[in-house]
Motif scaffolding. Structure first.
Motif, short mmCIF file in Angstrom:
data_model
loop_
_atom_site.label_atom_id
_atom_site.label_comp_id
_atom_site.label_asym_id
_atom_site.label_seq_id
_atom_site.Cartn_x
_atom_site.Cartn_y
_atom_site.Cartn_z
N MET A 168 -12.05 2.46 -4.62
CA MET A 168 -11.13 3.44 -4.04
C MET A 168 -10.88 3.17 -2.56
N GLU A 169 -11.91 2.76 -1.83
CA GLU A 169 -11.74 2.44 -0.41
C GLU A 169 -10.84 1.23 -0.23
N ILE A 170 -10.99 0.24 -1.10
CA ILE A 170 -10.12 -0.94 -1.04
C ILE A 170 -8.67 -0.53 -1.31
N LEU A 171 -8.48 0.30 -2.34
CA LEU A 171 -7.13 0.78 -2.66
C LEU A 171 -6.55 1.60 -1.51
N GLU A 172 -7.35 2.45 -0.92
CA GLU A 172 -6.89 3.27 0.20
C GLU A 172 -6.43 2.38 1.36
N THR A 173 -7.20 1.37 1.70
CA THR A 173 -6.83 0.46 2.79
C THR A 173 -5.52 -0.25 2.46
N TYR A 174 -5.41 -0.74 1.24
CA TYR A 174 -4.19 -1.42 0.83
C TYR A 174 -2.98 -0.49 0.91
N LEU A 175 -3.12 0.73 0.38
CA LEU A 175 -1.99 1.67 0.37
C LEU A 175 -1.60 2.11 1.78
N LYS A 176 -2.58 2.28 2.67
CA LYS A 176 -2.26 2.62 4.06
C LYS A 176 -1.45 1.50 4.71
N ARG A 177 -1.88 0.25 4.47
CA ARG A 177 -1.17 -0.89 5.05
C ARG A 177 0.26 -0.97 4.51
N ARG A 178 0.40 -0.81 3.20
CA ARG A 178 1.74 -0.84 2.59
C ARG A 178 2.61 0.30 3.11
N PHE A 179 2.02 1.48 3.31
CA PHE A 179 2.76 2.62 3.84
C PHE A 179 3.26 2.32 5.25
N ARG A 180 2.40 1.75 6.11
CA ARG A 180 2.82 1.39 7.47
C ARG A 180 3.93 0.34 7.44
N GLU A 181 3.80 -0.63 6.55
CA GLU A 181 4.85 -1.65 6.43
C GLU A 181 6.18 -1.02 6.02
N GLN A 182 6.11 -0.09 5.07
CA GLN A 182 7.35 0.59 4.63
C GLN A 182 7.93 1.44 5.75
N GLN A 183 7.07 2.13 6.51
CA GLN A 183 7.54 2.92 7.65
C GLN A 183 8.25 2.02 8.65
N GLN A 184 7.66 0.88 8.96
CA GLN A 184 8.26 -0.04 9.92
C GLN A 184 9.59 -0.57 9.39
N HIS A 185 9.64 -0.86 8.09
CA HIS A 185 10.87 -1.34 7.48
C HIS A 185 11.98 -0.29 7.59
N VAL A 186 11.66 0.97 7.27
CA VAL A 186 12.64 2.06 7.36
C VAL A 186 13.05 2.26 8.81
N ALA A 187 12.10 2.20 9.72
CA ALA A 187 12.42 2.36 11.15
C ALA A 187 13.39 1.27 11.60
N ARG A 188 13.23 0.03 11.13
CA ARG A 188 14.14 -1.06 11.50
C ARG A 188 15.52 -0.83 10.89
N LEU A 189 15.55 -0.28 9.66
CA LEU A 189 16.84 -0.03 9.02
C LEU A 189 17.65 1.02 9.77
N PHE A 190 16.99 2.04 10.28
CA PHE A 190 17.69 3.14 10.95
C PHE A 190 17.77 2.97 12.46
N ALA A 191 17.19 1.92 12.96
CA ALA A 191 17.24 1.71 14.41
C ALA A 191 18.66 1.27 14.78
N PRO A 192 19.14 1.68 15.98
CA PRO A 192 20.48 1.24 16.39
C PRO A 192 20.48 -0.28 16.58
N PRO A 193 21.59 -0.88 16.33
CA PRO A 193 21.65 -2.34 16.47
C PRO A 193 21.40 -2.74 17.92
N PRO A 194 20.82 -3.89 18.12
CA PRO A 194 20.56 -4.32 19.49
C PRO A 194 21.86 -4.58 20.24
N HIS A 195 21.87 -4.27 21.50
CA HIS A 195 23.06 -4.48 22.34
C HIS A 195 23.16 -5.96 22.70
N LYS A 196 24.40 -6.46 22.66
CA LYS A 196 24.59 -7.85 23.02
C LYS A 196 25.28 -7.99 24.32
#
Length: 97
Positions: free
Chosen positions: A69-97
């Motif tokens: 269960m601890e191994i699963l918890e660590t894995y799921l936390k990491r995947r959750f953070r990765e998904q959060q970062q992915h969503v944050a990149r999707l909704f972030a304003p495009p970089p200014h050029k």
């Protein structure tokens, strides 16, 4: 009273016959009673040891479960953070050029 001169008690001392004379009926009853109580005590001890072995086995099983269960918890936390970062990149304003 000096205890150093008495023989230590052992199970064999129960089975040895008295040194001389006919057996006293009261002593025979006492010895039989003690033998019965000893047998009951040994049976309880055997049951307690079996129960202890079962509980130890279950404890080890639970420890393995918790470890998984601890191994699963660590894995799921990491995947959750990765998904959060992915969503944050999707909704972030495009970089200014």
């Amino acid at each position: 009273m000096c205890y150093g001169q008495q023989r230590p008690f052992s199970r064999d001392s129960l089975t040895q016959s008295p040194p001389a004379g006919p057996p006293n009926p009261d002593n025979v009853v006492v010895v039989d009673t003690l033998r019965g109580r000893l047998a009951e005590t040994e049976a309880r001890l055997a049951r307690a040891r079996a129960r202890e072995a079962e509980l130890s086995r279950r404890l080890e099983e639970m420890k393995r479960f918790v470890s998984v269960m601890e191994i699963l918890e660590t894995y799921l936390k990491r995947r959750f953070r990765e998904q959060q970062q992915h969503v944050a990149r999707l909704f972030a304003p495009p970089p200014h050029k």
